[in-house]
Write a protein that holds these residues in place. Structure first.
Motif, PDB file in Angstrom:
ATOM      1  N   PHE A 145     -22.500  -6.483  -6.808  1.00 26.35           N
ATOM      2  CA  PHE A 145     -21.757  -7.527  -7.515  1.00 26.35           C
ATOM      3  C   PHE A 145     -20.463  -6.960  -8.089  1.00 26.35           C
ATOM      4  O   PHE A 145     -19.406  -7.590  -8.001  1.00 26.35           O
ATOM      5  CB  PHE A 145     -22.631  -8.137  -8.615  1.00 26.35           C
ATOM      6  N   CYS A 146     -20.541  -5.758  -8.666  1.00 24.87           N
ATOM      7  CA  CYS A 146     -19.329  -5.114  -9.194  1.00 24.87           C
ATOM      8  C   CYS A 146     -18.326  -4.861  -8.074  1.00 24.87           C
ATOM      9  O   CYS A 146     -17.116  -5.037  -8.254  1.00 24.87           O
ATOM     10  CB  CYS A 146     -19.672  -3.800  -9.898  1.00 24.87           C
ATOM     11  N   SER A 147     -18.811  -4.453  -6.923  1.00 26.61           N
ATOM     12  CA  SER A 147     -17.928  -4.228  -5.778  1.00 26.61           C
ATOM     13  C   SER A 147     -17.261  -5.529  -5.345  1.00 26.61           C
ATOM     14  O   SER A 147     -16.060  -5.560  -5.057  1.00 26.61           O
ATOM     15  CB  SER A 147     -18.726  -3.621  -4.627  1.00 26.61           C
ATOM     16  N   VAL A 148     -18.041  -6.613  -5.306  1.00 32.81           N
ATOM     17  CA  VAL A 148     -17.485  -7.925  -4.960  1.00 32.81           C
ATOM     18  C   VAL A 148     -16.404  -8.309  -5.961  1.00 32.81           C
ATOM     19  O   VAL A 148     -15.296  -8.709  -5.582  1.00 32.81           O
ATOM     20  CB  VAL A 148     -18.599  -8.997  -4.912  1.00 32.81           C
ATOM     21  N   MET A 149     -16.701  -8.178  -7.238  1.00 36.44           N
ATOM     22  CA  MET A 149     -15.743  -8.563  -8.278  1.00 36.44           C
ATOM     23  C   MET A 149     -14.500  -7.682  -8.243  1.00 36.44           C
ATOM     24  O   MET A 149     -13.393  -8.156  -8.453  1.00 36.44           O
ATOM     25  CB  MET A 149     -16.410  -8.505  -9.663  1.00 36.44           C
ATOM     26  N   GLN A 150     -14.688  -6.405  -7.953  1.00 36.55           N
ATOM     27  CA  GLN A 150     -13.535  -5.507  -7.872  1.00 36.55           C
ATOM     28  C   GLN A 150     -12.619  -5.937  -6.730  1.00 36.55           C
ATOM     29  O   GLN A 150     -11.401  -5.944  -6.879  1.00 36.55           O
ATOM     30  CB  GLN A 150     -14.018  -4.072  -7.678  1.00 36.55           C
ATOM     31  N   GLN A 151     -13.202  -6.312  -5.606  1.00 39.75           N
ATOM     32  CA  GLN A 151     -12.387  -6.784  -4.481  1.00 39.75           C
ATOM     33  C   GLN A 151     -11.695  -8.095  -4.820  1.00 39.75           C
ATOM     34  O   GLN A 151     -10.528  -8.288  -4.461  1.00 39.75           O
ATOM     35  CB  GLN A 151     -13.247  -6.953  -3.231  1.00 39.75           C
ATOM     36  N   LEU A 152     -12.383  -8.978  -5.511  1.00 38.09           N
ATOM     37  CA  LEU A 152     -11.763 -10.244  -5.902  1.00 38.09           C
ATOM     38  C   LEU A 152     -10.659 -10.010  -6.927  1.00 38.09           C
ATOM     39  O   LEU A 152      -9.625 -10.671  -6.880  1.00 38.09           O
ATOM     40  CB  LEU A 152     -12.815 -11.205  -6.462  1.00 38.09           C
ATOM     41  N   ASP A 153     -10.870  -9.065  -7.850  1.00 35.57           N
ATOM     42  CA  ASP A 153      -9.842  -8.755  -8.846  1.00 35.57           C
ATOM     43  C   ASP A 153      -8.596  -8.172  -8.211  1.00 35.57           C
ATOM     44  O   ASP A 153      -7.503  -8.372  -8.690  1.00 35.57           O
ATOM     45  CB  ASP A 153     -10.371  -7.770  -9.890  1.00 35.57           C
ATOM     46  N   SER A 154      -8.768  -7.428  -7.133  1.00 37.05           N
ATOM     47  CA  SER A 154      -7.607  -6.831  -6.479  1.00 37.05           C
ATOM     48  C   SER A 154      -6.973  -7.792  -5.495  1.00 37.05           C
ATOM     49  O   SER A 154      -5.999  -7.453  -4.848  1.00 37.05           O
ATOM     50  CB  SER A 154      -8.010  -5.545  -5.744  1.00 37.05           C
ATOM     51  N   GLY A 155      -7.519  -8.993  -5.401  1.00 36.19           N
ATOM     52  CA  GLY A 155      -6.989  -9.955  -4.449  1.00 36.19           C
ATOM     53  C   GLY A 155      -7.388  -9.593  -3.030  1.00 36.19           C
ATOM     54  O   GLY A 155      -6.871 -10.152  -2.075  1.00 36.19           O
ATOM     55  N   GLY A 156      -8.288  -8.621  -2.890  1.00 32.56           N
ATOM     56  CA  GLY A 156      -8.745  -8.208  -1.580  1.00 32.56           C
ATOM     57  C   GLY A 156      -7.778  -7.272  -0.880  1.00 32.56           C
ATOM     58  O   GLY A 156      -8.016  -6.855   0.241  1.00 32.56           O
ATOM     59  N   ALA A 157      -6.685  -6.937  -1.538  1.00 31.23           N
ATOM     60  CA  ALA A 157      -5.680  -6.087  -0.912  1.00 31.23           C
ATOM     61  C   ALA A 157      -6.011  -4.616  -1.124  1.00 31.23           C
ATOM     62  O   ALA A 157      -6.594  -4.235  -2.126  1.00 31.23           O
ATOM     63  CB  ALA A 157      -4.306  -6.386  -1.495  1.00 31.23           C
ATOM     64  N   SER A 158      -5.615  -3.798  -0.166  1.00 36.23           N
ATOM     65  CA  SER A 158      -5.772  -2.355  -0.295  1.00 36.23           C
ATOM     66  C   SER A 158      -4.405  -1.746  -0.595  1.00 36.23           C
ATOM     67  O   SER A 158      -3.372  -2.414  -0.491  1.00 36.23           O
ATOM     68  CB  SER A 158      -6.333  -1.765   0.997  1.00 36.23           C
ATOM     69  N   VAL A 159      -4.388  -0.479  -0.957  1.00 33.43           N
ATOM     70  CA  VAL A 159      -3.134   0.224  -1.213  1.00 33.43           C
ATOM     71  C   VAL A 159      -2.254   0.166   0.037  1.00 33.43           C
ATOM     72  O   VAL A 159      -1.050  -0.099  -0.059  1.00 33.43           O
ATOM     73  CB  VAL A 159      -3.400   1.691  -1.636  1.00 33.43           C
ATOM     74  N   ASP A 160      -2.850   0.397   1.204  1.00 34.01           N
ATOM     75  CA  ASP A 160      -2.073   0.364   2.451  1.00 34.01           C
ATOM     76  C   ASP A 160      -1.468  -1.004   2.715  1.00 34.01           C
ATOM     77  O   ASP A 160      -0.324  -1.114   3.163  1.00 34.01           O
ATOM     78  CB  ASP A 160      -2.943   0.784   3.642  1.00 34.01           C
ATOM     79  N   GLU A 161      -2.241  -2.063   2.427  1.00 36.12           N
ATOM     80  CA  GLU A 161      -1.723  -3.421   2.640  1.00 36.12           C
ATOM     81  C   GLU A 161      -0.577  -3.730   1.683  1.00 36.12           C
ATOM     82  O   GLU A 161       0.430  -4.327   2.091  1.00 36.12           O
ATOM     83  CB  GLU A 161      -2.843  -4.452   2.478  1.00 36.12           C
ATOM     84  N   LEU A 162      -0.698  -3.313   0.413  1.00 37.74           N
ATOM     85  CA  LEU A 162       0.391  -3.531  -0.541  1.00 37.74           C
ATOM     86  C   LEU A 162       1.629  -2.734  -0.141  1.00 37.74           C
ATOM     87  O   LEU A 162       2.749  -3.234  -0.201  1.00 37.74           O
ATOM     88  CB  LEU A 162      -0.046  -3.138  -1.951  1.00 37.74           C
ATOM     89  N   THR A 163       1.411  -1.486   0.273  1.00 38.47           N
ATOM     90  CA  THR A 163       2.532  -0.653   0.705  1.00 38.47           C
ATOM     91  C   THR A 163       3.230  -1.283   1.902  1.00 38.47           C
ATOM     92  O   THR A 163       4.464  -1.350   1.952  1.00 38.47           O
ATOM     93  CB  THR A 163       2.039   0.771   1.052  1.00 38.47           C
ATOM     94  N   ALA A 164       2.459  -1.767   2.854  1.00 38.92           N
ATOM     95  CA  ALA A 164       3.043  -2.414   4.032  1.00 38.92           C
ATOM     96  C   ALA A 164       3.817  -3.667   3.640  1.00 38.92           C
ATOM     97  O   ALA A 164       4.888  -3.940   4.198  1.00 38.92           O
ATOM     98  CB  ALA A 164       1.950  -2.756   5.041  1.00 38.92           C
ATOM     99  N   ALA A 165       3.295  -4.418   2.676  1.00 36.73           N
ATOM    100  CA  ALA A 165       4.001  -5.628   2.232  1.00 36.73           C
ATOM    101  C   ALA A 165       5.338  -5.264   1.598  1.00 36.73           C
ATOM    102  O   ALA A 165       6.373  -5.879   1.907  1.00 36.73           O
ATOM    103  CB  ALA A 165       3.136  -6.410   1.248  1.00 36.73           C
ATOM    104  N   PHE A 166       5.351  -4.254   0.729  1.00 39.18           N
ATOM    105  CA  PHE A 166       6.609  -3.846   0.090  1.00 39.18           C
ATOM    106  C   PHE A 166       7.569  -3.236   1.103  1.00 39.18           C
ATOM    107  O   PHE A 166       8.780  -3.375   0.967  1.00 39.18           O
ATOM    108  CB  PHE A 166       6.350  -2.862  -1.059  1.00 39.18           C
ATOM    109  N   SER A 167       7.046  -2.587   2.126  1.00 43.05           N
ATOM    110  CA  SER A 167       7.931  -1.959   3.117  1.00 43.05           C
ATOM    111  C   SER A 167       8.761  -2.990   3.871  1.00 43.05           C
ATOM    112  O   SER A 167       9.827  -2.665   4.398  1.00 43.05           O
ATOM    113  CB  SER A 167       7.128  -1.100   4.100  1.00 43.05           C
ATOM    114  N   GLN A 168       8.299  -4.234   3.920  1.00 38.93           N
ATOM    115  CA  GLN A 168       9.057  -5.292   4.585  1.00 38.93           C
ATOM    116  C   GLN A 168      10.394  -5.557   3.884  1.00 38.93           C
ATOM    117  O   GLN A 168      11.321  -6.078   4.492  1.00 38.93           O
ATOM    118  CB  GLN A 168       8.241  -6.593   4.632  1.00 38.93           C
TER     119      GLN A 168
END
Length: 181
Positions: free
Chosen positions: A74-97
């Protein structure tokens, strides 16, 4: 006596894990240490998250192969929901655009504009708090991969609501944009 596991996945989210623990207990009335995946989705929604049914199924399937979810799950689920489901790599890729020169950095003013106008937009006050605490300046470059890692790991940013809690808070709908130490 309650059988209860501590949330080993989110030690930095003390305030949040207290809320998560309380919600988990409510949906685990027999205190057997697990809840159904349906109850997991309901608890997440009760905590202010609003994922679609398929998002919940996807996240829960990453956590467990059964129809029940433990507290750590449950904590893992909530942590993923709190992060919006994004990973560091996904955020980095988004900013790289937005990095026209492909230097791995954006001017603080560009980062401010992105955070103010796209996705879960932040107010000027929230951005000022974020920039002050992270040591960013509008006229200096910000390494967006470091920023993404910091955002996922956590930066304490006080909300304007005076609640005294960590995070950018504008109600529970802002849960995905909270930054914690």
């Amino acid at each position: 006596e309650r059988k209860f596991l501590t949330c080993s996945l989110a030690p930095a989210l003390t305030n949040m894990s207290d809320e998560w623990r309380e919600a988990f207990i409510i949906y685990d009335p027999e205190s057997n240490g697990s809840i159904t995946s349906k109850d997991c989705a309901e608890a997440a929604r009760a905590l202010g998250c609003n994922p679609s049914e398929w998002e919940m199924q996807d996240i829960i399937s990453q956590v467990t192969s059964t129809s029940t979810v433990t507290y750590d799950g449950f904590c893992s689920v909530m942590q993923q929901l709190d992060s919006g489901g994004a990973s560091v790599d996904e955020l980095t890729a988004a900013f790289s655009q937005f990095d026209r020169e492909k230097k791995g950095a954006l001017l603080g003013s560009e980062l401010r504009y992105i955070l103010k106008t796209m996705g879960e937009v932040l107010t000027d006050t929230e951005l000022d708090d974020l920039f002050r605490q992270a040591g960013f300046s509008d006229d200096k470059p910000v390494d967006y991969s470091e920023f993404a890692a910091m955002a996922m790991k956590g930066v304490s940013v006080g909300g304007g609501g005076g609640t005294g809690k960590k995070g950018i808070s504008k109600g529970r709908e802002r849960r995905s944009m909270r930054f914690h130490k």
